[in-house]
Scaffold this motif. Structure first.
Motif, PDB file in Angstrom:
ATOM      1  N   ARG A  52       0.833  -1.210   0.000  1.00  0.00           N
ATOM      2  CA  ARG A  52       0.000   0.000   0.000  1.00  0.00           C
ATOM      3  C   ARG A  52       0.864   1.255   0.000  1.00  0.00           C
ATOM      4  NH1 ARG A  52      -0.839   3.136   3.884  1.00  0.00           N
ATOM      5  NH2 ARG A  52      -0.427   1.635   5.557  1.00  0.00           N
ATOM      6  N   GLU A  53       1.866   1.288   0.877  1.00  0.00           N
ATOM      7  CA  GLU A  53       2.727   2.460   0.980  1.00  0.00           C
ATOM      8  C   GLU A  53       3.517   2.703  -0.306  1.00  0.00           C
ATOM      9  OE1 GLU A  53       3.400   4.884   3.222  1.00  0.00           O
ATOM     10  OE2 GLU A  53       1.870   4.271   4.667  1.00  0.00           O
ATOM     11  N   THR A  54       3.989   1.649  -0.945  1.00  0.00           N
ATOM     12  CA  THR A  54       4.729   1.792  -2.197  1.00  0.00           C
ATOM     13  C   THR A  54       3.831   2.361  -3.286  1.00  0.00           C
ATOM     14  OG1 THR A  54       6.180  -0.034  -1.564  1.00  0.00           O
ATOM     15  CG2 THR A  54       6.165   0.574  -3.892  1.00  0.00           C
ATOM     16  N   LEU A  55       2.596   1.882  -3.344  1.00  0.00           N
ATOM     17  CA  LEU A  55       1.635   2.411  -4.317  1.00  0.00           C
ATOM     18  C   LEU A  55       1.330   3.878  -4.031  1.00  0.00           C
ATOM     19  CD1 LEU A  55      -0.210   1.832  -6.742  1.00  0.00           C
ATOM     20  CD2 LEU A  55      -1.960   1.085  -5.121  1.00  0.00           C
ATOM     21  N   GLU A  56       1.114   4.215  -2.758  1.00  0.00           N
ATOM     22  CA  GLU A  56       0.793   5.600  -2.388  1.00  0.00           C
ATOM     23  C   GLU A  56       1.964   6.548  -2.647  1.00  0.00           C
ATOM     24  OE1 GLU A  56      -0.438   5.603   1.710  1.00  0.00           O
ATOM     25  OE2 GLU A  56      -2.270   4.460   1.282  1.00  0.00           O
ATOM     26  N   GLU A  57       3.175   6.115  -2.329  1.00  0.00           N
ATOM     27  CA  GLU A  57       4.328   7.016  -2.404  1.00  0.00           C
ATOM     28  C   GLU A  57       4.881   7.191  -3.809  1.00  0.00           C
ATOM     29  OE1 GLU A  57       7.275   5.746   0.407  1.00  0.00           O
ATOM     30  OE2 GLU A  57       6.080   6.421   2.118  1.00  0.00           O
ATOM     31  N   VAL A  58       4.969   6.095  -4.579  1.00  0.00           N
ATOM     32  CA  VAL A  58       5.613   6.190  -5.894  1.00  0.00           C
ATOM     33  C   VAL A  58       4.769   5.621  -7.027  1.00  0.00           C
ATOM     34  CG1 VAL A  58       7.962   6.325  -5.003  1.00  0.00           C
ATOM     35  CG2 VAL A  58       6.964   4.082  -5.457  1.00  0.00           C
ATOM     36  N   GLY A  59       3.526   5.235  -6.738  1.00  0.00           N
ATOM     37  CA  GLY A  59       2.639   4.751  -7.785  1.00  0.00           C
ATOM     38  C   GLY A  59       3.006   3.394  -8.346  1.00  0.00           C
ATOM     39  N   VAL A  60       3.815   2.628  -7.629  1.00  0.00           N
ATOM     40  CA  VAL A  60       4.223   1.298  -8.098  1.00  0.00           C
ATOM     41  C   VAL A  60       3.346   0.257  -7.417  1.00  0.00           C
ATOM     42  CG1 VAL A  60       6.075  -0.414  -8.150  1.00  0.00           C
ATOM     43  CG2 VAL A  60       6.589   2.005  -8.575  1.00  0.00           C
ATOM     44  N   ASP A  61       2.589  -0.483  -8.238  1.00  0.00           N
ATOM     45  CA  ASP A  61       1.710  -1.537  -7.735  1.00  0.00           C
ATOM     46  C   ASP A  61       2.495  -2.840  -7.673  1.00  0.00           C
ATOM     47  OD1 ASP A  61      -0.276  -3.324  -7.092  1.00  0.00           O
ATOM     48  OD2 ASP A  61      -1.630  -2.737  -8.726  1.00  0.00           O
ATOM     49  N   LEU A  62       2.742  -3.313  -6.446  1.00  0.00           N
ATOM     50  CA  LEU A  62       3.530  -4.524  -6.260  1.00  0.00           C
ATOM     51  C   LEU A  62       2.683  -5.794  -6.264  1.00  0.00           C
ATOM     52  CD1 LEU A  62       6.012  -3.234  -3.534  1.00  0.00           C
ATOM     53  CD2 LEU A  62       6.475  -3.643  -5.966  1.00  0.00           C
ATOM     54  N   ALA A  63       1.389  -5.680  -6.575  1.00  0.00           N
ATOM     55  CA  ALA A  63       0.526  -6.869  -6.601  1.00  0.00           C
ATOM     56  C   ALA A  63       1.028  -7.885  -7.614  1.00  0.00           C
ATOM     57  CB  ALA A  63      -0.915  -6.472  -6.903  1.00  0.00           C
ATOM     58  N   GLY A  64       1.594  -7.419  -8.728  1.00  0.00           N
ATOM     59  CA  GLY A  64       2.095  -8.325  -9.756  1.00  0.00           C
ATOM     60  C   GLY A  64       3.566  -8.668  -9.603  1.00  0.00           C
ATOM     61  N   ALA A  65       4.225  -8.060  -8.621  1.00  0.00           N
ATOM     62  CA  ALA A  65       5.652  -8.343  -8.399  1.00  0.00           C
ATOM     63  C   ALA A  65       5.806  -9.610  -7.571  1.00  0.00           C
ATOM     64  CB  ALA A  65       6.306  -7.162  -7.683  1.00  0.00           C
ATOM     65  N   GLU A  66       6.911 -10.302  -7.757  1.00  0.00           N
ATOM     66  CA  GLU A  66       7.188 -11.509  -6.993  1.00  0.00           C
ATOM     67  C   GLU A  66       7.762 -11.133  -5.629  1.00  0.00           C
ATOM     68  OE1 GLU A  66      10.264 -15.308  -7.067  1.00  0.00           O
ATOM     69  OE2 GLU A  66       9.989 -14.120  -8.894  1.00  0.00           O
ATOM     70  N   LEU A  67       7.172 -11.675  -4.572  1.00  0.00           N
ATOM     71  CA  LEU A  67       7.721 -11.497  -3.235  1.00  0.00           C
ATOM     72  C   LEU A  67       8.855 -12.503  -3.082  1.00  0.00           C
ATOM     73  CD1 LEU A  67       7.687 -10.311  -0.365  1.00  0.00           C
ATOM     74  CD2 LEU A  67       5.983 -12.066   0.217  1.00  0.00           C
ATOM     75  N   LEU A  68      10.091 -12.016  -2.998  1.00  0.00           N
ATOM     76  CA  LEU A  68      11.250 -12.895  -2.887  1.00  0.00           C
ATOM     77  C   LEU A  68      11.477 -13.351  -1.449  1.00  0.00           C
ATOM     78  CD1 LEU A  68      13.742 -10.996  -5.219  1.00  0.00           C
ATOM     79  CD2 LEU A  68      12.404 -13.039  -5.750  1.00  0.00           C
ATOM     80  N   GLY A  69      11.026 -12.556  -0.508  1.00  0.00           N
ATOM     81  CA  GLY A  69      11.221 -12.882   0.905  1.00  0.00           C
ATOM     82  C   GLY A  69      11.291 -11.621   1.725  1.00  0.00           C
ATOM     83  N   ARG A  70      11.829 -11.770   2.926  1.00  0.00           N
ATOM     84  CA  ARG A  70      11.975 -10.599   3.771  1.00  0.00           C
ATOM     85  C   ARG A  70      13.230 -10.708   4.614  1.00  0.00           C
ATOM     86  NH1 ARG A  70      10.522 -10.563   8.964  1.00  0.00           N
ATOM     87  NH2 ARG A  70       9.469 -12.322   9.907  1.00  0.00           N
ATOM     88  N   LEU A  71      13.623  -9.581   5.146  1.00  0.00           N
ATOM     89  CA  LEU A  71      14.768  -9.509   6.044  1.00  0.00           C
ATOM     90  C   LEU A  71      14.259  -9.458   7.478  1.00  0.00           C
ATOM     91  CD1 LEU A  71      16.802  -6.778   4.123  1.00  0.00           C
ATOM     92  CD2 LEU A  71      16.989  -9.260   3.903  1.00  0.00           C
ATOM     93  N   ASP A  72      15.169  -9.586   8.431  1.00  0.00           N
ATOM     94  CA  ASP A  72      14.796  -9.455   9.839  1.00  0.00           C
ATOM     95  C   ASP A  72      14.163  -8.094  10.102  1.00  0.00           C
ATOM     96  OD1 ASP A  72      15.904 -11.911  10.409  1.00  0.00           O
ATOM     97  OD2 ASP A  72      17.744 -11.107  11.285  1.00  0.00           O
ATOM     98  N   ASP A  73      13.185  -8.076  11.006  1.00  0.00           N
ATOM     99  CA  ASP A  73      12.614  -6.812  11.460  1.00  0.00           C
ATOM    100  C   ASP A  73      13.719  -5.972  12.098  1.00  0.00           C
ATOM    101  OD1 ASP A  73      10.191  -7.899  10.723  1.00  0.00           O
ATOM    102  OD2 ASP A  73       9.319  -7.874  12.736  1.00  0.00           O
ATOM    103  N   VAL A  74      13.584  -4.674  11.985  1.00  0.00           N
ATOM    104  CA  VAL A  74      14.542  -3.753  12.606  1.00  0.00           C
ATOM    105  C   VAL A  74      13.783  -2.702  13.404  1.00  0.00           C
ATOM    106  CG1 VAL A  74      16.318  -4.047  10.836  1.00  0.00           C
ATOM    107  CG2 VAL A  74      14.616  -2.251  10.573  1.00  0.00           C
ATOM    108  N   SER A  75      14.502  -2.082  14.315  1.00  0.00           N
ATOM    109  CA  SER A  75      13.974  -0.938  15.049  1.00  0.00           C
ATOM    110  C   SER A  75      14.766   0.263  14.563  1.00  0.00           C
ATOM    111  CB  SER A  75      14.164  -1.154  16.548  1.00  0.00           C
ATOM    112  OG  SER A  75      13.564  -0.113  17.265  1.00  0.00           O
TER     113      SER A  75
END
Length: 194
Positions: free
Chosen positions: A83-106
């Motif tokens: 949602r934030e990526t779409l709102e900020e730069v107009g890029v819809d990641l619904a069609g992008a491949e989710l490769l994974g994630r990194l550890d949460d950070v503070s």
């Protein structure tokens, strides 16, 4: 660096990486969006944004990844990142491949917030539409970040104090703080995989 950083290598790195979760009262998510490099389709570039200058915003004008705070209506933090990526730069990641994630950070040692970084692959470099939150976008080749050519230290102002911090400097744009550390974490995971 041993061997090129290609999509297969990133996939392998993220498939075997454990992802630590932090439970904090405030939560956010960011997107590390990878796409083919325009100069060499076999290599990858990463999307960075420069935040707009805004009075009272401590991150005003800083280089960052698209993302932001979770909203109550978000199904989960993956939804927040998209949602934030779409709102900020107009890029819809619904069609992008989710490769994974990194550890949460503070973002700061004393913070009550956790940030979850998700890594996406777009088969073509998406066109962007800047919101009022973003002044510009920049696509940076991953191999350039992995080399020592962009790594340095810089003095930055943080709450009235000057700190010398590790950073990437890309055409006078300084990438430091949480964004720098997330990029370093991604590269460290990728570069340890053959």
């Amino acid at each position: 660096m041993s061997g090129p950083i290609d999509l297969g290598r990133v996939r392998r790195a993220l498939a075997q990486a454990p992802s630590r979760e932090l439970e904090q009262p405030r939560r956010a998510a960011v997107a590390l969006v990878l796409a083919p490099n325009t100069a060499d389709q076999a290599t990858l570039s990463l999307l960075l944004v420069r935040r707009s200058e805004r009075e009272g915003d401590p991150w005003s004008g800083h280089m960052a990844l698209p993302g932001g705070h979770a909203h109550p209506e978000d199904a989960d933090l993956l939804h927040t990142a998209r949602r934030e990526t779409l709102e900020e730069v107009g890029v819809d990641l619904a069609g992008a491949e989710l490769l994974g994630r990194l550890d949460d950070v503070s973002p700061m040692r004393s913070s009550d917030m956790s940030v979850r970084p998700f890594v996406f692959w777009a088969t073509e470099r998406p066109s962007v539409t800047l919101s009022n939150e973003v002044a510009e976008v920049l696509w940076v080749p991953l191999h350039a970040l992995a080399s020592d050519t962009l790594r340095t230290t810089r003095d930055v102002e943080v709450r009235g104090s000057t700190l010398r911090v590790p950073a990437y400097v890309i055409d006078e744009r300084v990438v430091w703080g949480m964004t720098y550390h997330l990029l370093e974490r991604l590269l460290q995971q990728v570069l340890t995989v053959g």
